[in-house]
Write an enzyme that holds these catalytic residues in place. Structure first.
Site, PDB file in Angstrom:
ATOM      1  N   ASN A 163       3.207   2.720   5.156  1.00  0.00           N
ATOM      2  CA  ASN A 163       2.140   2.012   5.220  1.00  0.00           C
ATOM      3  C   ASN A 163       0.977   2.150   4.365  1.00  0.00           C
ATOM      4  OD1 ASN A 163       0.672   4.663   5.972  1.00  0.00           O
ATOM      5  ND2 ASN A 163       1.319   4.152   8.200  1.00  0.00           N
ATOM      6  N   ARG A 164      -0.162   1.485   4.472  1.00  0.00           N
ATOM      7  CA  ARG A 164      -1.053   1.706   3.275  1.00  0.00           C
ATOM      8  C   ARG A 164      -1.684   3.119   3.191  1.00  0.00           C
ATOM      9  NH1 ARG A 164      -5.076  -2.832   3.026  1.00  0.00           N
ATOM     10  NH2 ARG A 164      -4.498  -3.102   5.159  1.00  0.00           N
ATOM     11  N   LYS A 165      -1.955   3.797   4.183  1.00  0.00           N
ATOM     12  CA  LYS A 165      -2.389   5.218   4.074  1.00  0.00           C
ATOM     13  C   LYS A 165      -1.415   6.074   3.429  1.00  0.00           C
ATOM     14  CE  LYS A 165      -4.338   8.899   7.087  1.00  0.00           C
ATOM     15  NZ  LYS A 165      -4.859   9.562   8.213  1.00  0.00           N
ATOM     16  N   GLU A 166      -0.159   5.843   3.722  1.00  0.00           N
ATOM     17  CA  GLU A 166       0.876   7.034   3.274  1.00  0.00           C
ATOM     18  C   GLU A 166       0.990   6.439   1.643  1.00  0.00           C
ATOM     19  OE1 GLU A 166       3.557   7.203   7.217  1.00  0.00           O
ATOM     20  OE2 GLU A 166       3.954   5.558   6.081  1.00  0.00           O
ATOM     21  N   ASP A 189       9.116   2.182  13.092  1.00  0.00           N
ATOM     22  CA  ASP A 189      10.556   2.600  13.299  1.00  0.00           C
ATOM     23  C   ASP A 189      11.096   1.002  13.606  1.00  0.00           C
ATOM     24  OD1 ASP A 189      10.312   5.203  13.417  1.00  0.00           O
ATOM     25  OD2 ASP A 189       9.864   5.327  15.568  1.00  0.00           O
TER      26      ASP A 189
END
Length: 489
Positions: free
Chosen positions: A205-208, A275
């Protein structure tokens, strides 16, 4: 993506075998009321009313795959404790292959207990071991995975940083996948993505992505810089960067970038959406879908999941419902060969009389329409078998058809008297008749009953043949001759 293509793909999911490797855990939920403060300490007392124990971590990936209809094997390491035994039993009950699941003395099987009151999570208690598995456990895990590469269509890695997916295990899996031509799809965690180098696809995701790329993502431009960097440095076929309410962006090895807007739905809970995205990309690659079509279905599926409360899954039927809502009524009537049999079985169970006819229907005219209206009046629904372009060329020559099969199917589906249109490639509709099993088989009045293909099949289970006379002077040939005469003059 065409509805018929979605149907065809979803119907093929039971033939896909997936191997899930990662951190298995139990998710425990204690639901209750919190109406008073403890006399022992200034904390709320939760009066537990309901208890729920689910597969968590990589287990939610397994649940998603099973709900889609896939076959699943799993490889992981658990503790040799009661929770480990319970988790294995749960997997066995779901008919998941567990030969790759090890149990190790002294290791604690992950259990996350959530206490909820008034629909709010008040407390989470974690019991688990997070240390990396030992060398002998790595060797056993890798040996099993390498053996399974000959029997699976896709490998999904679900990393929760609990010690199963060590750098060595990841390297061996990714190398084995490359050698076998099996896609390896990863839901990554942590800040060091170098351990995933060479995987087929990653879904951060964006944060990761910001953490792994060390690029602060503040706008679309910086997001693209981060996506390109990760795709290039990790040697990925594709990076799928999920962007919450903004949808997702795909960064391909060849430099192509694709943006997909989110499927607009009311969001109740984003738990498990990652998931679901992982699973859809996995089965899409395994099922031979293009990357764009796979991303479209993953987007649809994630939109369904976030509309539910709690970590959830999505069924093929739910995906198809959303896809149907995006298409016109004609698309809904055009059915793939692989699904029409099940549709007709449901119709028979509801006591509906099925009528079947077939033809080329090239240059639709009033004779065709009158014929189909009469056929429809014989029963409760009319299934029309439509000759494909290739079958028409074999039957009528290289210059036919005048209108391709997709256009002919939509034109016919627009008629109120036609309930289903199914395209077939064979010279005769014999196999399609076997699949539909109509009560009434209709053919034009220029045929004799014994000349009707499928007559014996239909009569063998109590059905019958009806012959309907066409309107005189109305034919495709006559239309073509009139056009030629008009333009020659």
């Amino acid at each position: 993506m065409k509805r018929t293509a979605v149907e065809s793909f979803l119907s093929g999911l039971p033939s896909i075998r997936a191997l899930v490797v990662g951190d298995l855990m139990l998710d425990e939920y204690l639901w209750g009321n919190a109406d008073r403060i403890s006399p022992e300490a200034p904390v709320q007392v939760v009066d537990v009313k309901r208890h729920d124990l689910r597969l968590g971590g990589a287990g939610n990936v397994i649940n998603n795959l099973l709900r889609l209809g896939c076959q699943v094997d799993v490889a992981s390491v658990l503790g040799e404790d009661e929770d480990g035994k319970l988790l294995r039993r749960r997997l066995q009950e779901l008919q998941v292959g567990i030969d790759g699941v090890q149990q190790v003395p002294g290791r604690t099987t992950s259990r996350k207990t959530r206490v909820l009151a008034s629909n709010q999570q008040m407390l989470r208690i974690d019991r688990e071991s997070c240390e990396a598995i030992l060398g002998m456990q790595e060797d056993a895990l890798v040996a099993y995975i390498r053996r399974q590469m000959n029997h699976v269509d896709v490998v999904l890695l679900s990393d929760y940083l609990k010690g199963v997916l060590t750098p060595l295990v990841l390297r061996e899996i990714i190398d084995a996948g490359r050698q076998a031509g099996i896609p390896v799809v990863v839901d990554p965690k942590g800040s060091d993505y170098s351990k995933y180098k060479g995987a087929t696809l990653l879904t951060p995701n964006r944060k990761e992505a910001q953490l792994a790329s060390q690029i602060e993502i503040t706008d679309d431009a910086t997001l693209r810089v981060a996506g390109r960097k990760l795709c290039r440095e990790l040697d990925l076929d594709v990076l799928v960067l999920t962007r919450s309410e903004e949808g997702m962006s795909l960064f391909k090895r060849n430099g192509t970038e694709v943006d997909l807007p989110t499927e607009a739905r009311e969001v109740y809970d984003v738990s498990g959406a990652g998931d679901t995205v992982l699973c859809l990309f996995g089965v899409g690659l395994a099922g031979g879908l293009s990357l764009e079509d796979t991303a479209y279905l993953a987007n649809v599926a994630a939109g369904v999941v976030v509309g539910k409360v709690g970590t959830s899954t999505v069924s093929p039927h739910e995906i198809l419902e959303v896809v149907e809502g995006q298409h016109l009524d004609t698309d809904r009537k055009i059915k793939s060969r692989c699904l029409i049999s099940a549709e007709m079985q449901q119709a028979r169970e509801r006591g509906r009389t099925i009528v079947f006819t077939n033809g080329c229907f090239d240059l639709l005219h009033v004779g065709h329409v009158k014929y189909l209206q009469k056929a429809r009046r014989l029963g409760d629904l009319l299934v029309l078998g439509l000759n494909s372009d290739t079958s028409i060329r074999r039957l009528k020559g290289a210059k036919r058809p005048f209108i391709d099969q997709e256009e002919r199917a939509h034109i016919l589906a627009a008629l109120d008297c036609v309930d289903y249109v199914v395209i077939f490639d064979e010279d005769t509709p014999l196999e399609l008749i076997r699949e539909v099993r109509p009560h009434i088989l209709v053919k034009g009045g220029d045929y004799q009953p014994d000349q009707v293909v499928g007559k014996e099949i239909v009569e063998s289970y109590g059905g019958h043949v009806e012959l309907i006379t066409f309107v005189d002077g109305k034919s495709t040939t006559n239309i073509v001759e009139k056009i030629l005469q008009a333009y020659q003059e």
